[in-house]
Each structure stands twice: as C-alpha cells, then as structure tokens.
Design a protein around this motif. Structure first.
Motif, mmCIF file in Angstrom:
data_model
loop_
_atom_site.group_PDB
_atom_site.id
_atom_site.type_symbol
_atom_site.label_atom_id
_atom_site.label_comp_id
_atom_site.label_asym_id
_atom_site.label_seq_id
_atom_site.Cartn_x
_atom_site.Cartn_y
_atom_site.Cartn_z
ATOM 1 N N ASP A 41 0.821 -1.214 0.000
ATOM 2 C CA ASP A 41 0.000 0.000 0.000
ATOM 3 C C ASP A 41 0.853 1.261 0.000
ATOM 4 O O ASP A 41 1.924 1.309 0.629
ATOM 5 C CB ASP A 41 -0.914 0.019 1.237
ATOM 6 C CG ASP A 41 -2.076 -0.950 1.071
ATOM 7 O OD1 ASP A 41 -2.544 -1.132 -0.073
ATOM 8 O OD2 ASP A 41 -2.491 -1.555 2.088
ATOM 9 N N LEU A 60 -12.733 -2.643 -0.275
ATOM 10 C CA LEU A 60 -12.345 -1.276 -0.635
ATOM 11 C C LEU A 60 -13.565 -0.393 -0.427
ATOM 12 O O LEU A 60 -14.702 -0.844 -0.609
ATOM 13 C CB LEU A 60 -11.936 -1.183 -2.111
ATOM 14 C CG LEU A 60 -10.610 -1.778 -2.547
ATOM 15 C CD1 LEU A 60 -10.414 -1.533 -4.039
ATOM 16 C CD2 LEU A 60 -9.441 -1.169 -1.781
ATOM 17 N N ASP A 61 -13.332 0.848 -0.106
ATOM 18 C CA ASP A 61 -14.446 1.783 0.061
ATOM 19 C C ASP A 61 -15.124 1.979 -1.310
ATOM 20 O O ASP A 61 -14.434 2.096 -2.329
ATOM 21 C CB ASP A 61 -13.880 3.121 0.571
ATOM 22 C CG ASP A 61 -14.993 4.016 1.082
ATOM 23 O OD1 ASP A 61 -15.156 4.105 2.307
ATOM 24 O OD2 ASP A 61 -15.712 4.605 0.238
ATOM 25 N N ALA A 64 -13.661 4.492 -3.570
ATOM 26 C CA ALA A 64 -12.247 4.395 -4.000
ATOM 27 C C ALA A 64 -12.138 4.895 -5.444
ATOM 28 O O ALA A 64 -12.945 4.536 -6.302
ATOM 29 C CB ALA A 64 -11.769 2.957 -3.880
ATOM 30 N N VAL A 66 -10.387 4.362 -7.984
ATOM 31 C CA VAL A 66 -10.257 3.463 -9.133
ATOM 32 C C VAL A 66 -11.626 3.121 -9.724
ATOM 33 O O VAL A 66 -11.766 2.974 -10.939
ATOM 34 C CB VAL A 66 -9.485 2.170 -8.756
ATOM 35 C CG1 VAL A 66 -10.219 1.331 -7.710
ATOM 36 C CG2 VAL A 66 -9.216 1.326 -9.989
ATOM 37 N N ILE A 146 -3.840 0.150 -8.219
ATOM 38 C CA ILE A 146 -5.141 0.822 -8.246
ATOM 39 C C ILE A 146 -5.156 1.970 -7.227
ATOM 40 O O ILE A 146 -4.484 1.909 -6.194
ATOM 41 C CB ILE A 146 -6.303 -0.159 -7.934
ATOM 42 C CG1 ILE A 146 -6.018 -0.932 -6.633
ATOM 43 C CG2 ILE A 146 -6.535 -1.118 -9.080
ATOM 44 C CD1 ILE A 146 -7.190 -1.778 -6.148
ATOM 45 N N THR A 148 -6.750 3.633 -4.350
ATOM 46 C CA THR A 148 -7.650 3.129 -3.296
ATOM 47 C C THR A 148 -8.256 4.244 -2.452
ATOM 48 O O THR A 148 -9.153 3.995 -1.650
ATOM 49 C CB THR A 148 -6.883 2.175 -2.366
ATOM 50 O OG1 THR A 148 -5.649 2.804 -2.004
ATOM 51 C CG2 THR A 148 -6.611 0.845 -3.036
ATOM 52 N N GLN A 149 -7.752 5.444 -2.610
ATOM 53 C CA GLN A 149 -8.235 6.536 -1.745
ATOM 54 C C GLN A 149 -9.757 6.699 -1.846
ATOM 55 O O GLN A 149 -10.319 6.731 -2.938
ATOM 56 C CB GLN A 149 -7.563 7.850 -2.138
ATOM 57 C CG GLN A 149 -7.893 8.966 -1.157
ATOM 58 C CD GLN A 149 -7.327 10.298 -1.615
ATOM 59 O OE1 GLN A 149 -6.739 10.400 -2.687
ATOM 60 N NE2 GLN A 149 -7.496 11.308 -0.798
ATOM 61 N N ALA A 150 -10.394 6.805 -0.696
ATOM 62 C CA ALA A 150 -11.849 6.954 -0.652
ATOM 63 C C ALA A 150 -12.198 8.415 -0.845
ATOM 64 O O ALA A 150 -11.885 9.256 -0.003
ATOM 65 C CB ALA A 150 -12.367 6.464 0.701
ATOM 66 N N GLU A 159 -3.692 7.645 -2.148
ATOM 67 C CA GLU A 159 -3.471 6.278 -1.659
ATOM 68 C C GLU A 159 -3.667 5.279 -2.785
ATOM 69 O O GLU A 159 -4.608 5.397 -3.576
ATOM 70 C CB GLU A 159 -4.456 5.963 -0.523
ATOM 71 C CG GLU A 159 -4.143 6.779 0.714
ATOM 72 C CD GLU A 159 -5.204 6.655 1.790
ATOM 73 O OE1 GLU A 159 -6.084 5.778 1.681
ATOM 74 O OE2 GLU A 159 -5.142 7.462 2.734
ATOM 75 N N TYR A 160 -2.755 4.280 -2.803
ATOM 76 C CA TYR A 160 -2.765 3.270 -3.870
ATOM 77 C C TYR A 160 -2.485 1.892 -3.292
ATOM 78 O O TYR A 160 -1.924 1.766 -2.196
ATOM 79 C CB TYR A 160 -1.679 3.585 -4.917
ATOM 80 C CG TYR A 160 -1.903 4.906 -5.604
ATOM 81 C CD1 TYR A 160 -2.672 4.983 -6.760
ATOM 82 C CD2 TYR A 160 -1.380 6.088 -5.070
ATOM 83 C CE1 TYR A 160 -2.904 6.204 -7.376
ATOM 84 C CE2 TYR A 160 -1.617 7.313 -5.666
ATOM 85 C CZ TYR A 160 -2.375 7.363 -6.832
ATOM 86 O OH TYR A 160 -2.625 8.562 -7.436
ATOM 87 N N ARG A 161 -2.823 0.879 -4.080
ATOM 88 C CA ARG A 161 -2.424 -0.494 -3.722
ATOM 89 C C ARG A 161 -1.768 -1.125 -4.935
ATOM 90 O O ARG A 161 -2.335 -1.115 -6.038
ATOM 91 C CB ARG A 161 -3.646 -1.292 -3.282
ATOM 92 C CG ARG A 161 -3.304 -2.737 -2.915
ATOM 93 C CD ARG A 161 -4.408 -3.376 -2.127
ATOM 94 N NE ARG A 161 -4.513 -2.744 -0.807
ATOM 95 C CZ ARG A 161 -5.455 -3.029 0.079
ATOM 96 N NH1 ARG A 161 -6.378 -3.920 -0.204
ATOM 97 N NH2 ARG A 161 -5.485 -2.441 1.247
#
Ligand SMILES: Cc1ncc(COP(=O)(O)O)c(C=O)c1O
Length: 355
Positions: A41, A60-61, A64, A66, A146, A148-150, A159-161
């Motif tokens: 992450d 995931l939220d 997110a 993505v 991707i 991932t940030q909400a 934020e990413y994963r």
C-alpha cells in the motif's frame, strides 16, 4: 535486477492449498488463481512494507477512486518451468520499467524496483507448485496498481495499492483469427495514453470489438486516430505483416504499447538476417499486397499467445483471406521465442531471468 528472496516481506501462508482442486489439463485462461498474492500500500507519501497473504477478496471503500476514474495500470508477464524444474521469467525488467512508465502517465507514484523483484521472487517460490513444466504451460503473472483513496473527487489519489496475482495458464490455440480494420473507432490518440497499460485503454476497446464480433471478426486492428489510414496494433497484441519476405511493423509511439514480444521478435529477426521494416504502414498497401499476392502473413505478438496468426481481415466492407504458409514466419518465431523462454535454446540475448 536482484533475485534473492526478501527478508522484508511479511508472509502469511494460506492454511490449505487449493492446488488439489485444479484440473491443470483444462484451464480456462485467467479464471483460477494461486494460493497467495502480493500486496503493498501507498499511504502518507510512501510505499509501506509489502506483504504476501492468501489469495482472496478484499474490501475497498465504494468511493475508492479506481472505481470512478479508472486510475489503474497493470502488467502481464509469465513464468516458465524447464524440464529440470527451474523457473524463469522472460525480460521482467521490461515489465517493471513499463508499469512505472504507465504509472507516471496516470499520475501514480513510482513503485520501487526492489519491492517488485522481491515480491515476484518470493511469491513465485511460495506458489512454485502451480508452475507446471511442459512446453506451453506457464504461470500468467498480473502486477497492477489501483487508486484506493476513498473520495469521489476527480483528481489523482493519495493512496494506492500495488498487487501481484498469478494464474496458471496452458498453451492454447484458439485457431487463426480474423480481424476487422478500424475505420471509425480509435483506441488511442496523439498525446493520450495508448502507450500505457492503463485499464481504461481496454475498457474503451470492448464496444468496437463487440461490434466486430457481430460481423464475424474476433479482434479489431486499430488504425491511427487522425486519418484511420495507418495500421497500429490489435487488442492485446502488436502486429507484424509479412510482405514477400520482409516483415513490417509499425513504430511504437504515444498511441501504441511498446510490447516485449514485439521487440524480442524484431531482435530475433535481425539476428537471423530477416529483413524488418519498422515504419508507418498504410492500410492501403496491405490491401494492395493482399490483392497482388505479396501479403504472405499477418500475425499478432504478445505475452498471452506469443504469436497469433491472422487468417483474414475485413476493411471497408471487403473480406481478405490470407493463404496459409507452409513454413510460416509466425510458427518459426513462436518456436524461437518459446525455446528461449523454456530454457531449450541458448539465451544469446540475456533475456531469461532465473527465479
Ligand atoms: C495493447 C497491447 N499491445 C501489445 C501488447 C503486447 O505486449 P507484450 O508483448 O509486452 O505482452 C499488449 C499486451 O501486453 C497490449 O495490451
């Protein structure tokens, strides 16, 4: 490129392997995944400690980014096992460079080389049983990132994963394909991100490809977005045209993916003294070559199928069949490349990477 197993990846092993439930003789491409996956992450401006955990769904939220803006890039590569049970990757440095090139274009932070190779080596050693030896068997590897940030705010995420998942694959031959040359739709444009392996590039192809399928074609040959006069590439393959004994392929650009298979075939052809012309190719000259008999072959080149012969193409309502060649370049190149990948031939280019 390092190939040691990292001390810094936290590993949680699957309590039980799923491998016993898999019919390796009848694999459906991309449907079954190995026991583990790599996850890392990006939070607070840095990539945190990577982990390997049992393969499975994740939460995931719904906001997110993505899901809303398609901020996602990926790679496709394969691991091969030779008859001695040794595992190899093919030019993985190219995939590593390309995922970061794609990431840069999508405003995704660069992923560290050490994590990428440590992740690959550790994951492949853990799931080694899933890589079957035998010509054509492989493990398809899908690294991806991707956002991932909400937050449903249309800007790059904080934020990413980064993940790597793996799927056993078999040698498959789905028959030679028929392709439709695009006259209206475009896959990418000048200044766009066609050169990136970005999720959205593929989503945009599905509708025109669906229409082509309704006409009996399996794939679309994309043409340049300005004039639709020049051939570019196919769905997940770069293209080669053999006119008499010369191979033609379009130059890569900001619209075309710089394929690892493409550049490897060019190198093999040049070494073997086969003439390769890398230049813009007009659809009209391919039509003319088909009409006067000098068009001997068309084939796609990409990691999934290595080399995919094209048996016919459609353009402006006409259908052009290509006569099957006895000693085709397509089968010659496929064998030459696979012999290197499966450690059956000398690796004069230094492309094999032992896991
Ligand atoms: C659009 C596109 N072109 C070409 C290729 C072939 O690239 P490679 O040989 O690196 O698999 C792919 C597959 O990755 C692709 O998605």
């Amino acid at each position: 490129m390092k190939n040691t197993v990292s001390q810094q990846i936290e590993i949680t092993k699957a309590s039980e392997s799923k491998i016993g439930q898999v019919d390796f003789e009848n694999l459906n491409f991309g449907k079954i995944f190995t026991d583990h996956m790599f996850v890392c992450d990006y939070v607070d401006g840095e990539w945190k400690a990577p982990k390997i955990i049992p393969y499975g769904p994740m939460t995931l939220d719904p906001s997110a980014r993505v899901f809303h803006y398609g901020q996602a890039v990926f790679e496709g590569m394969k691991a091969y096992k030779d008859d001695n049970g040794d595992t190899f990757l093919f030019r993985p440095d190219e995939n590593f460079k390309r995922i970061n090139k794609s990431a840069e274009r999508l405003a995704i932070p660069e992923f560290p080389e050490e994590y990428f190779f440590d992740g690959l080596n550790t994951l492949l050693k853990l799931d080694e049983e899933w890589i079957k030896s035998g010509y054509g068997n492989s493990l398809y590897i899908r690294p991806f990132v991707i956002a991932t940030q909400a937050s449903v705010s249309a800007s790059e995420a904080d934020e990413y994963r980064f993940m790597i998942i793996c799927s056993p694959a078999q040698s498959y031959y789905s028959g030679d394909v028929s392709v439709l040359v695009a006259e209206k739709f475009s896959r990418s444009a000048n200044g766009g991100f066609g050169y990136a392996k970005a999720a959205g590039n593929y989503a945009g192809q599905f509708y025109p490809t669906k229409l082509a399928k309704e006409q009996g074609y399996q794939q679309v040959i994309w043409t340049d977005s300005n004039s639709h006069e020049y051939v570019e590439e196919a769905g997940t393959m770069n293209l080669f045209f053999r006119v008499n004994d010369t191979l033609l392929t379009a130059p890569v650009s900001d619209r075309i993916l710089d394929g690892v298979t493409r550049k490897s075939l060019i190198a093999i052809a040049e070494k073997e003294g086969i003439s390769v012309d890398v230049r813009p190719i007009k659809v009209s000259e391919i039509v003319e070559a088909a009409n006067n008999g000098s068009l001997k072959e068309i084939f796609g080149a990409g990691t999934a199928a290595v080399v995919s012969p094209v048996k016919a193409f459609g353009y402006k309502g006409e259908h052009y069949e290509i006569e099957k060649q006895e000693n085709s370049y397509a089968s010659h190149f496929k064998k030459a490349l696979m012999d290197i990948q499966y450690n059956k031939a000398e690796d004069t280019f230094g492309w094999r990477y032992k896991v």
